[in-house]
Design a protein around this motif. Structure first.
Motif, PDB file in Angstrom:
ATOM      1  N   UNK A   1     132.040 -25.088  73.489  1.00  0.00           N
ATOM      2  CA  UNK A   1     131.181 -25.007  74.681  1.00  0.00           C
ATOM      3  C   UNK A   1     129.778 -25.498  74.366  1.00  0.00           C
ATOM      4  N   UNK A   2     129.264 -25.147  73.199  1.00  0.00           N
ATOM      5  CA  UNK A   2     127.923 -25.588  72.819  1.00  0.00           C
ATOM      6  C   UNK A   2     127.837 -27.103  72.738  1.00  0.00           C
TER       7      UNK A   2
ATOM      8  N   UNK B   1     125.915 -20.885  79.796  1.00  0.00           N
ATOM      9  CA  UNK B   1     125.852 -20.159  78.531  1.00  0.00           C
ATOM     10  C   UNK B   1     127.062 -20.494  77.677  1.00  0.00           C
ATOM     11  N   UNK B   2     126.848 -20.593  76.376  1.00  0.00           N
ATOM     12  CA  UNK B   2     127.952 -20.860  75.475  1.00  0.00           C
ATOM     13  C   UNK B   2     127.820 -20.104  74.170  1.00  0.00           C
TER      14      UNK B   2
ATOM     15  N   UNK C   1     123.777 -17.005  71.453  1.00  0.00           N
ATOM     16  CA  UNK C   1     124.166 -17.616  72.728  1.00  0.00           C
ATOM     17  C   UNK C   1     123.258 -18.810  73.004  1.00  0.00           C
ATOM     18  N   UNK C   2     123.867 -19.924  73.311  1.00  0.00           N
ATOM     19  CA  UNK C   2     123.124 -21.119  73.722  1.00  0.00           C
ATOM     20  C   UNK C   2     122.995 -21.113  75.241  1.00  0.00           C
ATOM     21  N   UNK C   3     121.778 -21.249  75.737  1.00  0.00           N
ATOM     22  CA  UNK C   3     121.500 -21.190  77.174  1.00  0.00           C
ATOM     23  C   UNK C   3     120.853 -22.500  77.602  1.00  0.00           C
ATOM     24  N   UNK C   4     121.534 -23.196  78.505  1.00  0.00           N
ATOM     25  CA  UNK C   4     120.984 -24.446  79.050  1.00  0.00           C
ATOM     26  C   UNK C   4     120.671 -24.216  80.531  1.00  0.00           C
ATOM     27  N   UNK C   5     119.463 -24.574  80.922  1.00  0.00           N
ATOM     28  CA  UNK C   5     119.065 -24.458  82.335  1.00  0.00           C
ATOM     29  C   UNK C   5     118.449 -25.765  82.796  1.00  0.00           C
TER      30      UNK C   5
ATOM     31  N   UNK D   1     131.751 -18.905  81.977  1.00  0.00           N
ATOM     32  CA  UNK D   1     133.079 -19.021  81.402  1.00  0.00           C
ATOM     33  C   UNK D   1     133.766 -20.244  81.955  1.00  0.00           C
ATOM     34  N   UNK D   2     134.709 -20.778  81.194  1.00  0.00           N
ATOM     35  CA  UNK D   2     135.475 -21.929  81.663  1.00  0.00           C
ATOM     36  C   UNK D   2     134.729 -23.238  81.614  1.00  0.00           C
ATOM     37  N   UNK D   3     133.641 -23.307  80.841  1.00  0.00           N
ATOM     38  CA  UNK D   3     132.827 -24.531  80.809  1.00  0.00           C
ATOM     39  C   UNK D   3     133.614 -25.738  80.320  1.00  0.00           C
ATOM     40  N   UNK D   4     134.638 -25.513  79.489  1.00  0.00           N
ATOM     41  CA  UNK D   4     135.400 -26.634  78.930  1.00  0.00           C
ATOM     42  C   UNK D   4     136.495 -27.133  79.868  1.00  0.00           C
TER      43      UNK D   4
END
Length: 397
Positions: A352-353, A346-347, A390-394, A322-325
């Motif tokens: 966020x994405x 996650x977005x 959900x978009x997941x970036x790792x 949360x709060x990625x932006x």
């Protein structure tokens, strides 16, 4: 470091008579004897050493005591095996080397009395941890030994077991092990009502039909108290697989919500810890309740990232849920992360994405979109209802 290495001697309730010849010799040669009042009372009054009882709090006073007696032959008394949840480990951390003369630990003595294979028993310390840390270890047919802090610990553990649906567990309290006042009593957890000696160990044999709440990532969503702000079960399992929990490591969970990521990271291994950052005070309180109910080592920081990250312990992994932006959030996280650390973001919103895709193009890593559908009634029939993708970036730093 003192001129002569410090000797740490394990001692049991049987006192001097139970010590080996090397342990007795070390005490006879000591100039200073450190220990708790109970331990010091177990040694002969004829010893020439100056007796120094541990002050409280011990952790703060220990370096001063060692410096005060620098250059003298120091013996430290410890209960049982000094390097098993004992003062020996603390001294090794402070000094780098000590001479340890062990005594049978309370765990080895308890297993001997019960006929339990020691290598198949889970040990949980309630001496330095809250009793709720027992939760992740409660599994069907599991054998557990709990090291008690006080005479009240057995009652607290029994109440926890009953509340978790483990009231039928065989519940044994072993007091004053290997001493003249040794006593062993067994009931079920739901029937336990005895007063005990402060020096006790609790043995639990969980029933084979007890409720299952696994330590594998992906607990049921209803295991958490939440207001809908929860990383759902399937997404949580995938996200945690990319965070790759390693024993002894620390996670930052940013935008903690109900705390599911931080909690399941910490439940993976008893040495794992997490710091959950949550700006909403109501959610932060709820997160703390979830961590307690599931026995997770999670510290909650109530505040908004990135400002709330200032001064926190350096993490081994970071989850941005949360709060990625928030301006500057990613840079603050990336700069704080250890080399080799893992970051997962996650977005679900387009905003966020878009950020996540930008980070992916700059830093690389792995990018996936997870779509989950659940069976749901449609009139008299059943159909699939999709959740938001959900978009997941790792990425590994």
């Amino acid at each position: 470091m003192p001129a002569d290495p410090i000797t740490v001697v394990g001692i049991g309730p049987d006192g001097w008579a139970g010590l080996t010849s090397p342990a007795q010799a070390a005490l006879l040669q000591a100039e200073v004897l450190l220990g708790s009042p109970r331990q010091l009372a177990l040694t002969p009054s004829s010893l020439d050493a100056v007796r120094v009882p541990w002050p409280s709090p011990l952790s703060e006073a220990l370096p001063r005591l060692l410096e005060e007696h620098h250059g003298r032959r120091i013996c430290v008394l410890a209960s049982g095996d000094p390097t098993f949840h004992g003062i020996g480990t603390t001294l090794v951390r402070l000094l780098g080397a000590v001479h340890v003369i062990p005594h049978p630990s309370s765990v080895s003595l308890a297993c001997a009395r019960l006929g339990w294979p020691q290598d198949q028993v889970q040990v949980v310390s309630a001496v330095t941890n809250p009793v709720d840390r027992l939760h992740p270890h409660l599994q069907p047919d599991r054998r557990i030994l709990v090291l008690s802090r006080t005479a009240q610990t057995p009652a607290e553990v029994a109440q926890l077991l009953v509340a978790r649906g483990y009231g039928k567990s065989a519940f044994t309290v072993l007091e004053q092990l290997d001493g003249p006042a040794e006593r062993v009593r067994t009931t079920t957890a739901s029937d336990w009502s005895h007063e005990v000696d402060p020096l006790n160990v609790i043995a639990i044999h969980c029933p084979p039909d007890a409720p299952v709440l696994s330590t594998v990532p992906g607990l049921p969503d209803d295991a958490y108290e939440h207001d809908g702000q929860l990383t759902k079960r399937e997404v949580r399992a995938v996200s945690l697989s990319r965070l790759a929990p390693v024993p002894g490591q620390l996670l930052w969970d940013i935008g903690g919500g109900a705390g599911s990521i931080a909690i399941e990271w910490s439940r993976h291994h008893h040495t794992n810890r997490a710091i959950a950052i949550e700006r909403d005070p109501t959610r932060a309180d709820r997160l703390e309740r979830n961590a307690t109910a599931l026995g997770a080592a999670v510290t909650v920081v109530q505040g908004a990232a990135p400002a709330a990250l200032e001064g926190l312990e350096v993490p081994d992994a970071i989850f941005i849920g949360g709060g990625a932006t928030a301006p500057g959030l990613f840079d603050a996280c990336w700069n704080a992360l250890r080399p080799g650390g893992r970051l997962v973001a996650n977005g679900v919103t387009l905003e966020t994405e878009a950020l996540i895709i930008q980070w992916y193009k700059t830093y690389g890593g792995d990018l996936v979109r997870l779509d989950v559908q659940r069976a749901s009634p449609i009139g008299t029939m059943t159909g699939w209802r999709p959740a938001m993708p959900v978009t997941i970036w790792s990425v590994v730093k």
